[in-house]
Design an enzyme around this catalytic site. Structure first.
Site, mmCIF file in Angstrom:
data_model
loop_
_atom_site.group_PDB
_atom_site.id
_atom_site.type_symbol
_atom_site.label_atom_id
_atom_site.label_comp_id
_atom_site.label_asym_id
_atom_site.label_seq_id
_atom_site.Cartn_x
_atom_site.Cartn_y
_atom_site.Cartn_z
ATOM 1 N N CYS A 230 0.812 -1.220 0.000
ATOM 2 C CA CYS A 230 0.000 0.000 0.000
ATOM 3 C C CYS A 230 0.847 1.272 0.000
ATOM 4 O O CYS A 230 0.620 2.194 -0.803
ATOM 5 C CB CYS A 230 -0.985 0.000 1.163
ATOM 6 S SG CYS A 230 -0.258 -0.055 2.814
ATOM 7 N N HIS A 281 -2.554 1.238 7.038
ATOM 8 C CA HIS A 281 -2.973 1.186 5.637
ATOM 9 C C HIS A 281 -3.014 2.584 5.051
ATOM 10 O O HIS A 281 -3.240 3.574 5.761
ATOM 11 C CB HIS A 281 -4.347 0.531 5.490
ATOM 12 C CG HIS A 281 -4.672 0.195 4.062
ATOM 13 N ND1 HIS A 281 -3.922 -0.673 3.314
ATOM 14 C CD2 HIS A 281 -5.661 0.644 3.238
ATOM 15 C CE1 HIS A 281 -4.432 -0.770 2.095
ATOM 16 N NE2 HIS A 281 -5.482 0.029 2.014
ATOM 17 N N HIS A 293 -5.714 1.727 -4.159
ATOM 18 C CA HIS A 293 -4.825 1.193 -3.114
ATOM 19 C C HIS A 293 -4.409 -0.225 -3.458
ATOM 20 O O HIS A 293 -4.983 -0.874 -4.343
ATOM 21 C CB HIS A 293 -5.503 1.248 -1.741
ATOM 22 C CG HIS A 293 -6.618 0.264 -1.553
ATOM 23 N ND1 HIS A 293 -6.928 -0.289 -0.329
ATOM 24 C CD2 HIS A 293 -7.530 -0.269 -2.419
ATOM 25 C CE1 HIS A 293 -7.953 -1.101 -0.439
ATOM 26 N NE2 HIS A 293 -8.348 -1.111 -1.693
#
Length: 321
Positions: A230, A281, A293
């Site tokens: 990510c 994240h 993402h």
């Protein structure tokens, strides 16, 4: 009036004041942290949007889902136990929490404006009361689910059981609202993709849609090991757009750039999300309520809506473009 009632009144006043600021001149499509889809009845949309702007924890989609579950969109609903109106307030609860949403001089549970604004206010009072418990880990669960449990069973029961109470009705209510919220989820505020460095960052990331997730993969130079994780994806996108090398991990990206409010996001902004308790994240905002993402092992780089699932977590939006 007891000291507790005075405290609640002060909290309501604060929430109502915030609603007026956040909703000044508000119409459909305003600043709403998640927006509202066309599934919500048109005659109620403006009030739902306004109520969903009172606090950051409770977006419009949750307000709409509660109304469907509570009254089936019937402003004149009366339950067998005496709950009233769209939002199904009991008379005693309404006496404490009911607000005059439309400014006509009276708070009426059968007035859609009053009911919806009172619901938003009550939700936010509950959320405000429960947030310290989440921060201190005395309460288990996310703030949206716990607030819904508090709306159904009372915040005292949430505190008593350190989370969603073991009542079948309350657990079913929370599950149903979270499911219903999906159909009411609309586009996030933030404007079109546009031009400039932000648009370049979005375009750079989109080139790698479908690229495999690789733990530790990617960086300013592009994918490594056949893919991205990510934060490798966001580091690449910002470098491709600006020539700047931002920090590599989601936690360190959170400490860099310029912080911007969620409702002021622009395409190319980096969204650091605390969905694991450690700000683990991150994604890139692309506009129109979506982010790109690299989710987790076994998936690929993808474009996803910032729906009720993502809305329930804390965000820290950072601008590098």
């Amino acid at each position: 009036m007891t000291q507790y009632q005075r405290r609640i009144r002060r909290a309501i006043s604060a929430a109502a004041g915030l609603a007026l600021v956040a909703g000044c001149g508000l119409v459909d499509g305003g600043s709403t942290r998640g927006g509202l889809s066309d599934a919500a009845p048109s005659q109620f949309r403006a009030w739902i949007t306004k109520a969903g702007s009172i606090c950051s924890q409770i977006p419009p989609a949750i307000i709409a889902a509660q109304i469907e579950a509570e009254s089936g969109w019937n402003p004149n609903a009366r339950s067998p136990v005496g709950a009233l109106g769209l939002s199904q307030f009991m008379p005693g609860t309404w006496k404490t929490y009911g607000v005059d949403g439309d400014g006509d001089g009276k708070a009426d549970p059968f007035s859609p404006a009053d009911a919806i604004m009172s619901q938003g206010t009550y939700d936010c009072v509950i959320a405000k009361e429960l947030l310290p418990g989440i921060a201190s880990k005395k309460l288990r669960g996310d703030i949206v689910s716990l607030t819904l449990a508090g709306y159904n069973a009372g915040s005292g029961a949430v505190w008593q059981y350190s989370g969603i109470p073991p009542y079948w009705e309350t657990q079913g209510y929370v599950t149903r609202i979270m499911k219903l919220a999906q159909k009411y989820q609309g586009a996030e505020a933030g404007g079109p993709v546009g031009t400039g460095a932000g648009a370049k960052a979005v375009a750079a990331a989109k080139k790698y849609l479908g690229t495999p997730y690789v733990w530790g993969g990617g960086g300013a130079g592009g994918p490594t090991g056949g893919g991205f994780d990510c934060s490798g994806l966001t580091q690449y996108a910002i470098y491709a757009a600006t020539g700047k090398t931002i920090p590599r991990t989601s936690q360190s990206q959170r400490g860099a750039g310029t912080q911007v409010p969620r409702d002021a996001m622009q395409p190319g902004d980096v969204i650091v999300i605390n969905n694991d308790g450690g700000w683990g994240h991150v994604g890139l905002y692309v506009g129109n309520g979506q982010m790109i993402h690299a989710p987790h092992p076994g998936t690929v780089v993808k474009l996803v809506p910032l729906d009720a699932y993502w809305q329930k977590f804390p965000w820290d939006v950072r601008r590098f473009t």
